[in-house]
Design a protein around this motif. Structure first.
Motif, short mmCIF file in Angstrom:
data_model
loop_
_atom_site.label_atom_id
_atom_site.label_comp_id
_atom_site.label_asym_id
_atom_site.label_seq_id
_atom_site.Cartn_x
_atom_site.Cartn_y
_atom_site.Cartn_z
N SER A 49 -11.10 25.43 -2.67
CA SER A 49 -9.66 25.31 -2.47
C SER A 49 -9.05 26.71 -2.54
O SER A 49 -8.76 27.20 -3.63
CB SER A 49 -9.05 24.39 -3.54
OG SER A 49 -7.66 24.26 -3.36
N PRO A 50 -8.84 27.38 -1.40
CA PRO A 50 -8.28 28.73 -1.40
C PRO A 50 -6.75 28.71 -1.33
O PRO A 50 -6.14 27.83 -0.73
CB PRO A 50 -8.86 29.37 -0.13
CG PRO A 50 -9.84 28.35 0.42
CD PRO A 50 -9.40 27.03 -0.10
N ASP A 51 -6.13 29.73 -1.96
CA ASP A 51 -4.68 29.80 -2.05
C ASP A 51 -4.28 31.27 -2.07
O ASP A 51 -4.94 32.09 -2.72
CB ASP A 51 -4.22 29.09 -3.34
CG ASP A 51 -2.73 28.90 -3.38
OD1 ASP A 51 -2.25 27.90 -2.85
OD2 ASP A 51 -2.03 29.76 -3.96
N VAL A 52 -3.19 31.62 -1.36
CA VAL A 52 -2.70 33.00 -1.35
C VAL A 52 -1.21 32.99 -1.71
O VAL A 52 -0.42 32.26 -1.09
CB VAL A 52 -2.90 33.68 0.01
CG1 VAL A 52 -2.42 35.13 -0.05
CG2 VAL A 52 -4.36 33.63 0.43
N ARG A 53 -0.84 33.80 -2.71
CA ARG A 53 0.55 33.91 -3.15
C ARG A 53 1.04 35.34 -3.05
O ARG A 53 0.25 36.28 -3.05
CB ARG A 53 0.72 33.39 -4.59
CG ARG A 53 0.41 31.90 -4.73
CD ARG A 53 0.58 31.39 -6.13
NE ARG A 53 0.28 29.96 -6.22
CZ ARG A 53 1.18 29.00 -6.08
NH1 ARG A 53 2.46 29.34 -5.87
NH2 ARG A 53 0.85 27.72 -6.16
N GLY A 54 2.38 35.46 -2.99
CA GLY A 54 3.00 36.77 -2.86
C GLY A 54 3.37 37.37 -4.21
O GLY A 54 3.00 36.86 -5.28
N TRP A 98 5.39 33.35 -4.80
CA TRP A 98 5.67 32.50 -3.65
C TRP A 98 4.38 32.21 -2.89
O TRP A 98 3.66 33.12 -2.52
CB TRP A 98 6.67 33.19 -2.74
CG TRP A 98 7.02 32.39 -1.51
CD1 TRP A 98 6.43 32.46 -0.31
CD2 TRP A 98 8.05 31.41 -1.40
NE1 TRP A 98 7.01 31.58 0.57
CE2 TRP A 98 8.02 30.91 -0.07
CE3 TRP A 98 9.00 30.87 -2.29
CZ2 TRP A 98 8.89 29.92 0.38
CZ3 TRP A 98 9.86 29.90 -1.83
CH2 TRP A 98 9.79 29.43 -0.51
N ARG A 99 4.11 30.95 -2.65
CA ARG A 99 2.89 30.58 -1.95
C ARG A 99 3.04 30.87 -0.46
O ARG A 99 3.86 30.27 0.23
CB ARG A 99 2.55 29.11 -2.16
CG ARG A 99 1.35 28.65 -1.33
CD ARG A 99 1.07 27.17 -1.48
NE ARG A 99 0.38 26.89 -2.73
CZ ARG A 99 0.07 25.65 -3.12
NH1 ARG A 99 0.39 24.62 -2.37
NH2 ARG A 99 -0.56 25.46 -4.26
N HIS A 100 2.23 31.79 0.03
CA HIS A 100 2.24 32.09 1.45
C HIS A 100 1.36 31.13 2.23
O HIS A 100 1.70 30.73 3.35
CB HIS A 100 1.75 33.52 1.69
CG HIS A 100 2.79 34.56 1.41
ND1 HIS A 100 3.96 34.66 2.11
CD2 HIS A 100 2.82 35.56 0.49
CE1 HIS A 100 4.68 35.68 1.65
NE2 HIS A 100 4.01 36.23 0.67
N TYR A 138 2.66 42.00 -1.83
CA TYR A 138 1.47 42.10 -2.69
C TYR A 138 0.87 40.71 -2.75
O TYR A 138 1.49 39.78 -3.29
CB TYR A 138 1.82 42.61 -4.09
CG TYR A 138 0.58 42.75 -4.96
CD1 TYR A 138 -0.18 43.92 -4.92
CD2 TYR A 138 0.16 41.71 -5.79
CE1 TYR A 138 -1.32 44.04 -5.69
CE2 TYR A 138 -0.99 41.83 -6.57
CZ TYR A 138 -1.72 43.01 -6.51
OH TYR A 138 -2.85 43.14 -7.27
N LEU A 139 -0.30 40.55 -2.17
CA LEU A 139 -0.93 39.23 -2.06
C LEU A 139 -1.99 39.04 -3.12
O LEU A 139 -2.81 39.93 -3.36
CB LEU A 139 -1.56 39.07 -0.67
CG LEU A 139 -0.62 39.19 0.53
CD1 LEU A 139 -1.40 39.01 1.82
CD2 LEU A 139 0.52 38.17 0.44
N THR A 140 -1.99 37.87 -3.73
CA THR A 140 -3.03 37.47 -4.67
C THR A 140 -3.76 36.25 -4.10
O THR A 140 -3.15 35.19 -3.91
CB THR A 140 -2.46 37.13 -6.05
OG1 THR A 140 -1.78 38.27 -6.58
CG2 THR A 140 -3.57 36.72 -7.00
N ALA A 141 -5.03 36.42 -3.78
CA ALA A 141 -5.85 35.34 -3.24
C ALA A 141 -6.68 34.73 -4.35
O ALA A 141 -7.35 35.46 -5.10
CB ALA A 141 -6.75 35.86 -2.12
N THR A 142 -6.64 33.42 -4.46
CA THR A 142 -7.40 32.69 -5.47
C THR A 142 -8.25 31.63 -4.79
O THR A 142 -7.75 30.89 -3.93
CB THR A 142 -6.46 32.01 -6.48
OG1 THR A 142 -5.61 32.99 -7.08
CG2 THR A 142 -7.26 31.32 -7.59
#
Length: 347
Positions: free
Chosen positions: A243-248, A252-254, A285-289
């Protein structure tokens, strides 16, 4: 079960026998190492397209409810069973049948099987079939008994391989680089053996990265790719769901990529996954989880962050701000009581 392909040159006089054999071997290696090799748990028919239609299936002998061999054994035990190869066509088919080690192809983790000429160092090497070559008449089936000799020092946990039925016929598939190309098709049925002993299932996510490709024009839409690797760190075969997710910068979920269930991942194997992101932001600034789970196993996650920049957009913004600053400065100088006004009074 997906048909595998191997390309085989044939019928061109300028080519030597040595080069023809080399091309065949290289193509067969490629085909049997790709995601198009026999890779699924449930066998299906392979349908030929050249030299007349041919179709066949490979599955465990006996009850139709079995679509794969799932076994449990202690070390040092001999397991006996049989595989059924069915000719579903109206012409006889000649087969090569052999035991094979399974492995995951790095790209996407597809389950594949090694070819007959490769060293079988795992379960494929423990298999002995009563026959490795046979011709099956039209609309008939053959049950081939086999033994699985589990070594006394076999490690506890999952050992996965298969029995492959390779159609010896070569189907013409056109021409490539001046050489006639043919394909051979194969189907495998999976064997999943669990050797008694401590089971230590484990998964890990590694190398999470966002690769950013800014637009060439100011304020144009950017695109990105999310890449990561899922590794089976334990001794049990697992089918992970990611389950991948990228937030700013401010949470904020991009983008939330759809959950994805990967193929059966074998102990010590990995799957390199790439997900496209066509509407990525140009500046943030993106954080990928990436979160990964499997039945009966606690989930685990990994993340990484990076600044993404669109230089054309920054240049356009900087230019606009410069023009505004100059305009405001000139406006301030021309106001009554400003620098220009005082200079006029003193003269």
């Amino acid at each position: 079960m997906t048909p595998s392909r191997s390309r085989r040159p044939h019928g061109r006089a300028p080519r030597t026998a040595r080069s023809t054999a080399a091309l065949l071997l290289a193509a067969l290696l490629t085909a049997l190492s790709s995601g198009s090799t026999p890779a699924a748990a449930e066998p299906v028919a392979a349908v030929g397209t050249g030299g007349g239609n041919s179709s066949w299936s490979v599955r465990p002998a006996g009850t139709a409810a079995r679509t794969a061999f799932v076994m449990d054994s202690a070390p040092g035990v001999v397991v006996k069973d049989a595989v059924r190869v069915s000719n579903l066509s109206d012409a006889p088919i000649s087969f090569q049948v052999y035991g094979s080690d399974a492995y995951n192809t790095p790209r996407d983790g597809a389950l594949a099987y090694r070819q007959a000429g490769e060293a079988q160092t795992g379960l494929g090497g423990w298999l002995t079939l009563r026959t490795n070559a046979l011709v099956i008449p039209p609309r008939r089936a053959a049950d081939i008994p086999f033994t699985l000799n589990v070594p006394a020092d076999a490690a506890p946990g999952s050992h996965v391989g298969g029995i492959v039925a390779l159609n010896n016929a070569v189907e013409q598939a056109g021409e490539a680089s001046g050489v006639d190309v043919g394909i051979q098709r194969a189907i495998a049925v999976r064997i999943q053996l669990t050797v008694a002993g401590p089971l230590t299932p484990g998964l890990a996510v590694r190398s999470v990265r966002v690769r950013h490709h800014a637009a060439g024009t100011p304020f144009g839409g950017a695109r990105a790719t999310l890449t990561y690797t899922v590794v089976n760190t334990g001794n049990a075969a697992l089918q992970p769901t990611v389950s991948p997710d990228v937030r700013g910068l401010f949470g904020w979920r991009h983008r939330h990529f759809p959950d994805r269930t990967l193929p059966l991942l074998l102990p010590g194997q990995r799957a390199d996954i790439t997900a496209d992101w066509p509407d990525a932001p140009g500046l943030d600034y993106l954080t990928a989880t990436v979160h990964v789970t499997a039945p009966g196993l606690p989930g685990t996650s990994a993340e990484s962050g990076r600044v993404v920049v669109s230089w054309p957009t920054i240049g356009a913004v900087a230019g606009t701000l410069t023009v505004l600053a100059v305009a405001l400065d000139r406006l301030r100088r021309r106001r009554p009581g400003g620098i220009g006004s005082l200079a006029g009074d003193s003269s």
